[in-house]
Design a protein around this motif. Structure first.
Motif, PDB file in Angstrom:
ATOM      1  N   LEU A 161      69.828  37.957  27.085  1.00 65.40           N
ATOM      2  CA  LEU A 161      70.739  37.005  27.697  1.00 65.40           C
ATOM      3  C   LEU A 161      71.364  36.142  26.593  1.00 65.40           C
ATOM      4  N   VAL A 162      72.691  36.067  26.574  1.00 65.63           N
ATOM      5  CA  VAL A 162      73.386  35.245  25.585  1.00 65.63           C
ATOM      6  C   VAL A 162      73.811  33.916  26.200  1.00 65.63           C
ATOM      7  N   GLY A 163      74.340  33.963  27.425  1.00 73.11           N
ATOM      8  CA  GLY A 163      74.756  32.738  28.096  1.00 73.11           C
ATOM      9  C   GLY A 163      74.874  32.951  29.590  1.00 73.11           C
ATOM     10  N   VAL A 164      74.709  31.871  30.341  1.00 75.85           N
ATOM     11  CA  VAL A 164      74.832  31.921  31.799  1.00 75.85           C
ATOM     12  C   VAL A 164      76.149  31.264  32.180  1.00 75.85           C
ATOM     13  N   LEU A 165      77.090  32.058  32.674  1.00 73.96           N
ATOM     14  CA  LEU A 165      78.402  31.543  33.051  1.00 73.96           C
ATOM     15  C   LEU A 165      78.384  30.920  34.447  1.00 73.96           C
ATOM     16  N   LYS A 166      77.582  31.518  35.332  1.00 75.66           N
ATOM     17  CA  LYS A 166      77.417  30.993  36.698  1.00 75.66           C
ATOM     18  C   LYS A 166      75.924  31.068  37.024  1.00 75.66           C
ATOM     19  N   PRO A 167      75.215  29.924  37.014  1.00 75.53           N
ATOM     20  CA  PRO A 167      73.762  29.974  37.197  1.00 75.53           C
ATOM     21  C   PRO A 167      73.345  30.182  38.648  1.00 75.53           C
ATOM     22  N   SER A 168      72.168  30.732  38.826  1.00 78.75           N
ATOM     23  CA  SER A 168      71.569  30.871  40.152  1.00 78.75           C
ATOM     24  C   SER A 168      71.089  29.512  40.647  1.00 78.75           C
ATOM     25  N   THR A 169      71.068  29.350  41.961  1.00 81.57           N
ATOM     26  CA  THR A 169      70.561  28.106  42.550  1.00 81.57           C
ATOM     27  C   THR A 169      69.051  27.963  42.361  1.00 81.57           C
ATOM     28  N   VAL A 170      68.357  29.059  42.002  1.00 69.87           N
ATOM     29  CA  VAL A 170      66.906  28.989  41.819  1.00 69.87           C
ATOM     30  C   VAL A 170      66.521  28.903  40.341  1.00 69.87           C
ATOM     31  N   ARG A 171      67.523  28.771  39.462  1.00 75.16           N
ATOM     32  CA  ARG A 171      67.207  28.618  38.034  1.00 75.16           C
ATOM     33  C   ARG A 171      66.695  27.203  37.781  1.00 75.16           C
ATOM     34  N   VAL A 172      65.601  27.083  37.031  1.00 74.97           N
ATOM     35  CA  VAL A 172      65.014  25.793  36.682  1.00 74.97           C
ATOM     36  C   VAL A 172      64.731  25.756  35.176  1.00 74.97           C
ATOM     37  N   GLN A 173      64.460  24.553  34.679  1.00 74.53           N
ATOM     38  CA  GLN A 173      64.106  24.396  33.270  1.00 74.53           C
ATOM     39  C   GLN A 173      62.658  24.823  33.071  1.00 74.53           C
ATOM     40  N   PRO A 174      62.366  25.791  32.201  1.00 79.35           N
ATOM     41  CA  PRO A 174      60.972  26.193  31.966  1.00 79.35           C
ATOM     42  C   PRO A 174      60.142  25.011  31.486  1.00 79.35           C
ATOM     43  N   ARG A 175      58.914  24.920  31.978  1.00 76.86           N
ATOM     44  CA  ARG A 175      58.043  23.817  31.593  1.00 76.86           C
ATOM     45  C   ARG A 175      57.502  23.986  30.181  1.00 76.86           C
ATOM     46  N   CYS A 176      57.257  25.217  29.789  1.00 73.84           N
ATOM     47  CA  CYS A 176      56.576  25.481  28.522  1.00 73.84           C
ATOM     48  C   CYS A 176      57.580  25.590  27.380  1.00 73.84           C
ATOM     49  N   PRO A 177      57.350  24.888  26.254  1.00 73.00           N
ATOM     50  CA  PRO A 177      58.279  24.981  25.117  1.00 73.00           C
ATOM     51  C   PRO A 177      58.273  26.351  24.451  1.00 73.00           C
ATOM     52  N   HIS A 178      57.259  27.166  24.726  1.00 76.38           N
ATOM     53  CA  HIS A 178      57.157  28.486  24.094  1.00 76.38           C
ATOM     54  C   HIS A 178      57.781  29.588  24.959  1.00 76.38           C
ATOM     55  N   PHE A 179      58.282  29.236  26.143  1.00 77.21           N
ATOM     56  CA  PHE A 179      58.831  30.254  27.039  1.00 77.21           C
ATOM     57  C   PHE A 179      60.029  30.936  26.383  1.00 77.21           C
ATOM     58  N   GLY A 180      60.079  32.251  26.546  1.00 68.26           N
ATOM     59  CA  GLY A 180      61.143  33.035  25.927  1.00 68.26           C
ATOM     60  C   GLY A 180      60.692  33.709  24.648  1.00 68.26           C
ATOM     61  N   ILE A 181      59.695  33.119  23.988  1.00 72.06           N
ATOM     62  CA  ILE A 181      59.113  33.716  22.784  1.00 72.06           C
ATOM     63  C   ILE A 181      57.746  34.310  23.118  1.00 72.06           C
ATOM     64  N   CYS A 182      56.886  33.488  23.738  1.00 75.22           N
ATOM     65  CA  CYS A 182      55.555  33.939  24.138  1.00 75.22           C
ATOM     66  C   CYS A 182      55.671  34.996  25.237  1.00 75.22           C
TER      67      CYS A 182
END
Length: 432
Positions: free
Chosen positions: A51-72
């Motif tokens: 994923l490079v960028g979100v042009l139109k986000p989903s209504t269920v998208r939220v900010q991940p709680r964990c700072p390592h999300f996306g790598i871990c």
């Protein structure tokens, strides 16, 4: 940069879009979103993309709680609202049943779910010294990598364990055998927390002193594992609370070793056992089999409900602990346990176990294909199947329905592992 509209999620929680008929699997994208993506692997029939960028986000998208999300690699869905995760897993289950097994249940059960954070009572961490990342690392592997994520906290671990991650790194870095300790295993019980250190070299007296001081400070129990899982032994403190989990609704407490298989999510396991027993409806006078029974997670509740239970499992060590738990819980007269390789059973070997009114099947990811094929004319009238892999459940369900004459009564998802792509489920089959 290609742009795609995400149609759905696949079984690894990747968003699916299509370009000229080719499926593109986009990490981190959600259904309904319009996204920019960049492919990193191209095959004739599909592509894998970031994923490079979100042009139109989903209504269920939220900010991940964990700072390592996306790598871990420990989580795949923290960017999705928890109730939407549950709904997505229910859809994965339905899609697998139809596309793989060509079966549909008469009823979809409400999904089983619980608290989405701090739930993980079991974990296995890699341990490695990496100087360019600041020294000792303890954590899950990074996504699609053998590298260890630089974890300092973990939101899916119990808070007291998350708070120990940095002190544990400091402890292991101070040991003389720091580079001879590849793995650390966590097991949180009802009364204590155990840490199993996989050691490839003996500890020195100074090492032992450090471990004892850490155990006293953080109220944990250290086990040492010099070889395979069966070699693990309690190092310090030698006495004190024992590892166990409870099923309060059934008045049960089951002891386990830290290397034994138990469900990682104690709260959801309690709901699952209640659901399974409600669907099984054990009655006094009935004889009920619990196949792949492990420690007796379902066997003992079946017996507590008044039926006679037979637990069958391939591991003699687990069967031994199941028998001990049955005696400790006052169920020795209503429970039998037996050791058998259920991946190699036949109609003849199943017949030797005798008649069962009902059966619960709780296999590993490989499923129970040989077991369901071995069910003969005298097979149980009701089967409750607890699955940790929708694909093998679908395959086995097809055999039960098409070859064994069962009706597919109901199925539903279990969110045993929130924020991951793991889909567990429960299904019910009946025959006249």
């Amino acid at each position: 940069m290609p742009i795609g509209i995400i149609e759905s999620l696949d079984h690894e929680a990747r968003g699916i879009t299509r370009q000229e008929g080719k499926a593109i699997f986009v990490d981190g994208a959600l259904p309904g979103e319009t996204v920019d993506y960049a492919s990193f692997r191209r095959k004739p029939n599909y592509e894998l993309a970031h994923l490079v960028g979100v042009l139109k986000p989903s209504t269920v998208r939220v900010q991940p709680r964990c700072p390592h999300f996306g790598i871990c690699g420990g989580c795949a869905m923290q960017h999705m609202e928890p109730s939407a995760q549950v709904a997505a897993k229910q859809r994965v289950l339905e899609d697998s049943l139809w596309h793989i097994g060509r079966v549909r249940p008469q009823t979809m059960l409400p999904p089983i779910h619980g608290e989405p954070w701090g739930y993980r009572h079991r974990a296995r961490f890699a341990v490695r010294k990496v100087e360019r990342k600041g020294g000792m690392l303890i954590g899950f592997h990074e996504k699609r990598s053998s590298y260890i994520a630089d974890m300092k906290t973990c939101a899916i671990l119990p808070p007291h364990v998350s708070a120990m991650l940095v002190p544990l790194r400091e402890l292991i870095a101070a040991l003389s055998i720091a580079e001879r300790m590849p793995q650390l295993e966590l097991a949180v019980g009802e009364h204590c927390t155990a840490l199993v250190l996989r050691i490839l070299q003996a500890l020195t007296a100074a090492d032992e002193k450090l471990l004892r001081a850490f155990a006293d400070r953080y109220q944990v129990i250290f086990y040492l594992q010099p070889k395979g899982p069966d070699s693990a032994y309690r190092f310090y403190p030698v006495d004190g609370p024992r590892l166990s989990y409870t099923l309060p609704e059934f008045g049960l407490e089951l002891d386990f070793r830290p290397t034994d298989f138990t469900q990682v999510n104690h709260a959801v396991n309690r709901i699952l056992v209640r659901r399974a027993l409600g669907l099984l409806e054990p009655q006094p006078g009935e004889r009920i089999a619990d196949m792949f029974c492990g420690l007796g997670n379902f066997t003992l509740p079946i017996a507590r409900s008044g039926a006679t239970a037979l637990g069958v499992e391939g591991s003699p060590a687990l069967v031994k602990r199941g028998r001990e738990s049955a005696l400790a819980n006052g169920l020795g007269d209503r429970v039998e346990f037996g050791v058998a390789n259920l991946f190699d059973c036949t109609e003849e070997s199943m017949g030797k176990l005798g008649h069962f009114d009902k059966m619960l099947i709780d296999p590993p990811r490989e499923g129970a294909i040989e077991l369901v094929k071995a069910l003969g004319a005298n097979s149980p009238r009701r089967i409750v199947y607890v699955s940790c892999n929708p694909a093998t459940l679908a395959r086995d369900a097809a055999v039960l329905v098409s070859l064994k004459g069962y009706r597919f009564v109901a199925a539903g998802a279990i969110n045993m592992f929130p924020h991951t792509a793991h889909v567990e489920s429960i299904a019910v089959f009946e025959r006249d």
